[in-house]
Scaffold this active site. Structure first.
Site, PDB file in Angstrom:
ATOM      1  N   LEU A 285      50.657  57.566 -46.055  1.00  0.00           N
ATOM      2  CA  LEU A 285      49.732  58.616 -46.500  1.00  0.00           C
ATOM      3  C   LEU A 285      50.406  59.981 -46.388  1.00  0.00           C
ATOM      4  CD1 LEU A 285      46.269  57.666 -44.924  1.00  0.00           C
ATOM      5  CD2 LEU A 285      47.103  57.210 -47.215  1.00  0.00           C
ATOM      6  N   ALA A 286      51.125  60.189 -45.288  1.00  0.00           N
ATOM      7  CA  ALA A 286      51.753  61.494 -45.062  1.00  0.00           C
ATOM      8  C   ALA A 286      52.863  61.750 -46.087  1.00  0.00           C
ATOM      9  CB  ALA A 286      52.306  61.567 -43.640  1.00  0.00           C
TER      10      ALA A 286
ATOM     11  N   GLN B 206      46.257  61.739 -55.284  1.00  0.00           N
ATOM     12  CA  GLN B 206      44.922  62.267 -54.988  1.00  0.00           C
ATOM     13  C   GLN B 206      44.176  61.367 -53.998  1.00  0.00           C
ATOM     14  OE1 GLN B 206      42.614  64.221 -57.978  1.00  0.00           O
ATOM     15  NE2 GLN B 206      40.835  62.980 -57.504  1.00  0.00           N
TER      16      GLN B 206
ATOM     17  N   CYS C  16      48.029  57.294 -56.799  1.00  0.00           N
ATOM     18  CA  CYS C  16      48.200  57.443 -55.345  1.00  0.00           C
ATOM     19  C   CYS C  16      47.935  58.827 -54.779  1.00  0.00           C
ATOM     20  CB  CYS C  16      49.613  57.020 -54.965  1.00  0.00           C
ATOM     21  SG  CYS C  16      49.805  55.243 -55.052  1.00  0.00           S
TER      22      CYS C  16
ATOM     23  N   VAL D 265      52.296  47.637 -58.291  1.00  0.00           N
ATOM     24  CA  VAL D 265      53.078  47.513 -57.055  1.00  0.00           C
ATOM     25  C   VAL D 265      53.514  46.059 -56.847  1.00  0.00           C
ATOM     26  CG1 VAL D 265      52.972  47.694 -54.545  1.00  0.00           C
ATOM     27  CG2 VAL D 265      52.070  49.535 -55.961  1.00  0.00           C
TER      28      VAL D 265
ATOM     29  N   PHE E   1      52.870  64.938 -48.534  1.00  0.00           N
ATOM     30  CA  PHE E   1      53.963  65.932 -48.576  1.00  0.00           C
ATOM     31  C   PHE E   1      54.490  66.099 -50.001  1.00  0.00           C
ATOM     32  CE2 PHE E   1      55.819  67.304 -44.384  1.00  0.00           C
ATOM     33  CZ  PHE E   1      54.729  66.944 -43.611  1.00  0.00           C
TER      34      PHE E   1
ATOM     35  N   GLU F 229      54.671  50.622 -49.677  1.00  0.00           N
ATOM     36  CA  GLU F 229      55.591  50.709 -50.817  1.00  0.00           C
ATOM     37  C   GLU F 229      55.834  52.172 -51.158  1.00  0.00           C
ATOM     38  OE1 GLU F 229      57.209  47.994 -52.320  1.00  0.00           O
ATOM     39  OE2 GLU F 229      58.197  49.921 -52.582  1.00  0.00           O
TER      40      GLU F 229
ATOM     41  N   ALA G 104      48.717  41.319 -58.899  1.00  0.00           N
ATOM     42  CA  ALA G 104      49.870  41.374 -59.813  1.00  0.00           C
ATOM     43  C   ALA G 104      49.853  42.697 -60.569  1.00  0.00           C
ATOM     44  CB  ALA G 104      49.819  40.189 -60.780  1.00  0.00           C
TER      45      ALA G 104
ATOM     46  N   ARG H 128      46.388  56.191 -64.809  1.00  0.00           N
ATOM     47  CA  ARG H 128      45.413  56.496 -63.752  1.00  0.00           C
ATOM     48  C   ARG H 128      45.540  57.950 -63.301  1.00  0.00           C
ATOM     49  NH1 ARG H 128      46.389  51.330 -59.946  1.00  0.00           N
ATOM     50  NH2 ARG H 128      48.494  51.632 -60.752  1.00  0.00           N
TER      51      ARG H 128
END
Ligand code: UDX
Ligand code: UDX
Length: 460
Positions: free
Chosen positions: A218-219, A275, A273, A14, A223, A162, A11, A343
């Site tokens: 990831l890509a 890094q 996300c 995301v 980018f 997501e 929870a 974060r």
């Protein structure tokens, strides 16, 4: 299989918003979000919607509309898994802090625990959806656990990454650029696509194989982060020439092949996300022996660390090479505006550097609590908790934070910072009064006219 009940494990930033929107757009589906953290679930169930664990514009309204009707928050994980036909996994996957891949690879222990739990509890066929961002080929791991430890039932694994950004999550979910569903079982892909098609146009729902879907996430983040590091690299060059980063960004962005978004020079990107995902990509490339590919992407993170460092260095150099005992006001602690998430926020690293130089920090953020700020600093283990507490002070008012300060450093681009009475701010600060604007939020000419020594990113 008709989906009547969905369960989401996790929870967080995301799982919470994503499931709230799925519930809102599919009133006939019961959506239960479960979490091992009872305190977090209690906060999601709080009658006072301002106490939801996540601040995200528009989220409270959706929770208000759906909670108790077809959206539920619970700690009864097994029950929710058992009764649902579809299970989303949306638990966190932090960078490993131990063992093989330390500092680079994702720690998949929570994912594995979830898979084992699903295998143990499930008595009927399930579609299991990866929502967490994962290293490529994680679906294989999940599949292996489910098939080898499950109760002889069918599990179909889908990857559905997501793409929401915090601060604009609800809008991103309601009007996504695309929805990506990767899988091997055509029917399961179709079932998930139908859930989204209740509000997303069909042409925006992309269907791929599992690995393309995992890698695309990831890509995409790599980018995006690369654009920020690219503009930040140019910003440093601007500071040494008479070029202005705002003018350069505008000129670059008007090229339709490049586009104008995501070209804001800054103190460096943060967030849970960017890094992590790049390091993941680097680790993946290295594990296949692709060292040039790995080095290429790693440079995006190296440049980002440099950008954070040179911002705090500049504060120290400009304040006559010492900040020892000086009060410095930090405006903003969140990694971007409109979120209470901290974060990997640049603020943490900048504050840590200034504290190493014995500065006294006065911190103001409209949404981040003092407890969170102290926890972020303590997590770095740079000094004792007592010392962190003694050298930082939190303020509810930006004017109180700035009173008698030598400098203000703007770290987060909160809109309210633009609206302050900067004449008043100037009057209450020590002179010369410095502003280090890490987000190019204010107007240089106006600030100079008031009397500030105003430094910004990428302007001479
Ligand atoms: C996100 C993304 O889902 C993930 O892809 C990305 O890699 C990190 O960030 P997020 O929702 O932001 O995750 O994480 P967080 O807010 O930490 O929420 C995860 C939740 O999962 C926490 O509330 C945690 O208590 C819960 N959790 C974790 C479980 O319920 N079970 C577990 O076994 C582990
Ligand atoms: C990102 C991705 O955008 C999203 O698609 C993915 O699902 C999760 O990771 P998020 O980290 O929430 O989302 O926010 P984002 O808006 O991408 O910003 C990331 C960081 O980059 C922030 O610190 C932001 O301030 C910084 N940034 C962004 C810049 O410094 N300049 C820019 O031009 C854009």
């Amino acid at each position: 299989m008709k989906i009547t009940k969905i369960c989401c494990i996790g929870a967080g930033y995301v799982g919470g918003p994503t499931m709230a929107v799925i519930a809102k757009q599919n009133p006939n589906i019961k959506v239960t979000i479960v979490d091992i953290n009872a305190e977090r679930i209690a906060a999601w169930n709080d009658d006072d919607l301002s106490k939801l664990p996540i601040y995200e514009p528009g989220l409270a309204d959706i929770v208000k509309d759906t909670r108790g009707d077809n959206l539920f928050f619970s700690t009864e994980i097994d029950k929710a898994i058992d009764e649902s036909e579809m299970i989303f996994i949306s638990v966190n996957t932090p960078t490993k802090t131990y063992g093989k891949g330390k500092g680079m690879a994702s720690d998949l222990k929570y994912i594995e625990l979830c898979a084992r739990n699903i295998a143990k509890v499930a008595k009927t066929d399930k579609i299991v959806v990866e929502k967490s961002t994962l290293p490529v080929r994680t679906a294989e791991t999940i599949k292996s656990i489910l098939h080898n430890t499950g109760n002889d039932i069918n599990f179909h694994i889908l990857s559905n990454p997501e793409f929401l950004a915090e601060g604009t999550a609800i809008n991103d979910l309601l009007k996504p650029d695309r929805v990506l569903i990767g899988g091997e079982h055509e029917k399961s892909i179709q079932i998930l696509a139908e859930i989204y098609s209740s509000w997303v146009p069909k042409y925006k729902i992309l269907k791929t194989n599992l690995w393309s879907s995992e890698l695309s996430k990831l890509a995409a983040n790599a980018f995006l982060a690369q654009r920020v590091s690219s503009i930040n690299a140019i910003s440093e060059l601007c500071e040494h020439t008479e070029a202005n980063i705002n003018e350069v960004a505008k000129a670059i962005g008007m090229d339709s092949r490049i586009g104008s978004e995501f070209l804001n020079a800054s103190v460096g990107f943060g967030g849970s996300c960017f890094q992590k995902d790049i390091l993941n990509l680097v680790y993946l490339a290295r594990s296949y022996g692709l060292h040039e590919v790995a080095d290429y992407w790693e440079q995006v993170v190296i440049l980002n660390d440099h950008q954070k460092r040179r911002f705090s260095d500049r504060i120290i150099n400009t304040l006559y090479n010492t900040v020892s005992g000086k009060k410095i006001a930090l405006f903003g602690w969140a990694f971007k505006k409109d979120t209470n998430d901290t974060r990997e926020s640049a603020a943490i690293y900048i504050a840590n550097h200034l504290l190493n130089e014995q500065a006294k920090l006065a911190i103001y953020d409209p949404k981040v609590s003092e407890v969170k700020i102290q926890a972020d600093l303590n997590f770095l283990n740079s000094r004792s908790e007592k010392e962190n507490k003694a050298n930082t002070e939190n303020f509810q008012s930006p004017y109180e934070a700035a009173k008698n300060a030598h400098a203000i450093a703007i770290i987060t681009e909160w809109e309210e910072f633009k609206k302050y009475d900067w004449n008043k701010m100037y009057a209450i600060m020590k002179k010369p009064a410095f502003i280090f604007d890490g987000r190019n939020l204010l107007n240089k000419k106006e600030m100079n006219t008031i009397g500030f020594e105003y430094y910004t990113i990428g302007q001479y």
